[in-house]
Write an enzyme that holds these catalytic residues in place. Structure first.
Site: not given
Ligand code: SIN
Length: 293
Positions: A99, A101, A255, A270
Site C-alpha cells: 500500500h 499511506d 510498502h 509513525r
Molecule cells: C505501515 O504500513 O506504516 C507499517 C509499516 C511497518 O510496520 O513496517
C-alpha cells in the site's frame, strides 16, 4: 552534503544515511540535504537513533504538517503519533499488504517516518517498492494510455469491520470506517512535484477502480498493475534494529510490513507528513468520485 554519508541499498530505491542525530535541532541545510535524499532515493533509513515521541514529532514537522490518522487512534498526548504494535497473541499485523499511506484522502500524505521501538527476535522486516521504477518499465503505449486515466481510492475496504487493518489487535485502536469514508479520484500516473519523475499511483489496499470503467474492466487492469508493480527488481527490504528510522515517499513508494514473527512483539511509532499548504494548492488534482455503476 551537511556531513551526511549516503549509501545506496538497491538499484530501484533505498539508501541508508549516517552521520546525523535526528533527535537534535538540525540546521536548515541538514534538513534540505535529508529532503533531497528522501525524494531522490524514495526511501531513506537511519540507524541507532534515540527518538522520543516529542523528538520524532519535531523531526517530522520540518518536512510538513503532520497528519492525524482518521481511523487509527494516536497517542493520548500526541495524536499525530501512531503506535504500530503487534502483541505476541495478535495474528494480524498493521500494514501487512502492499500500500501507499493515505492515498484514500483528498490530499494524501507525502511521506511517513517510522521509528523502531521494540522488535521481534526474528523477522518483522519491511519491503518497499518503487512505483517510479514500475512506471519506467512499462511500454510507451501503456504509459500513454495510463496517463489519460484516473483511479478511485477509498479507505472503506481496509478499515471496514471486515478489513485487514480493522481486525482485532490487543493494543492498537482502529476505528471502523464503515460508511464514513469518501471516495477520491487521483491520476493513475502522478508527476512527482519535487523531482518531476513520473510514478504509478494505484495500490492494492486503497484503489477501488478506474474511473469510468466497469468493475470487471478495472479489475483486469489493476490486477496487471498490482502484479507488475511488486516485481522484485523494483523493491528493497529493510531489516530493522532498535532505533532504526525509515522515511518513505508515499508519492512514489509502496510498502509492506512482513508478518513473519508469530508469538513475538513488534512496536513502532509513525508520524505521517502532509504536503505544505502551498504545495497542496498547486499539486492536488483530487476530486470526489462519482458513484460506481
Ligand atoms: C505501515 O504500513 O506504516 C507499517 C509499516 C511497518 O510496520 O513496517
Amino acid at each position: 552534503m551537511a556531513g551526511l554519508k549516503i549509501r545506496k541499498l538497491a538499484g530501484a530505491l533505498g539508501a541508508e544515511i549516517s552521520g546525523v542525530d535526528l533527535a537534535k535541532d538540525l540546521s536548515d541545510q541538514t534538513i534540505a540535504a535529508i529532503r533531497e535524499a528522501f525524494v531522490t532515493h524514495q526511501v531513506i533509513f537511519f540507524r541507532d537513533q534515540a527518538l522520543s515521541p516529542e523528538r520524532q514529532l519535531a523531526f517530522g514537522r520540518r518536512f510538513g504538517p503532520l497528519n492525524i490518522h482518521p481511523y487509527v487512534t494516536g497517542m493520548d498526548a500526541h495524536p499525530e503519533v501512531m503506535e504500530i504494535v503487534k502483541e505476541p497473541e495478535d495474528k494480524v499485523n498493521f500494514g501487512g499488504g502492499w500500500h501507499s499511506d493515505m492515498s484514500f484522502l483528498e490530499n494524501p500524505s507525502i511521506g511517513s517516518i517510522l521509528y523502531a521501538v521494540d522488535l521481534p527476535s526474528f523477522g518483522g522486516d519491511t519491503l518497499f517498492a518503487s512505483q517510479a521504477a514500475a512506471y519506467d518499465a512499462l511500454s510507451p503505449g501503456l504509459k500513454a494510455t495510463l496517463e489519460t486515466l484516473n483511479a478511485v481510492h477509498s479507505a472503506g475496504r481496509e478499515y471496514s469491520s471486515q478489513g485487514h487493518s480493522a481486525q482485532s489487535r490487543k493494543t492498537m485502536k482502529v476505528v471502523e470506517a464503515e460508511g464514513a469514508v469518501g471516495e477520491f479520484v487521483h491520476p493513475v500516473v502522478k508527476v512527482h512535484p519535487e523531482t518531476g519523475r513520473k510514478a504509478l499511483y494505484v495500490n492494492p489496499a486503497f484503489t477501488m477502480r478506474i474511473e469510468g470503467w466497469s468493475r470487471r474492466e478495472s479489475k483486469a487492469l489493476l490486477d496487471f498493475l498490482f502484479e507488475h508493480s511488486r516485481y522484485e527488481a523494483f523493491t528493497c527490504r529493510f531489516s530493522w534494529t532498535p532505533g532504526s528510522v525509515a522515511f518513505w515517499d508515499n508519492r512514489s513508494v509502496w510498502h509492506f510490513a512482513l508478518n513473519d514473527y508469530p508469538g513475538e512483539r513488534r512496536h513502532m511509532r509513525r508520524v505521517t507528513v502532509d504536503a505544505w499548504p502551498s504545495e497542496v494548492a498547486t499539486t492536488s488534482a483530487a476530486r470526489v468520485s462519482e458513484p460506481a455503476e
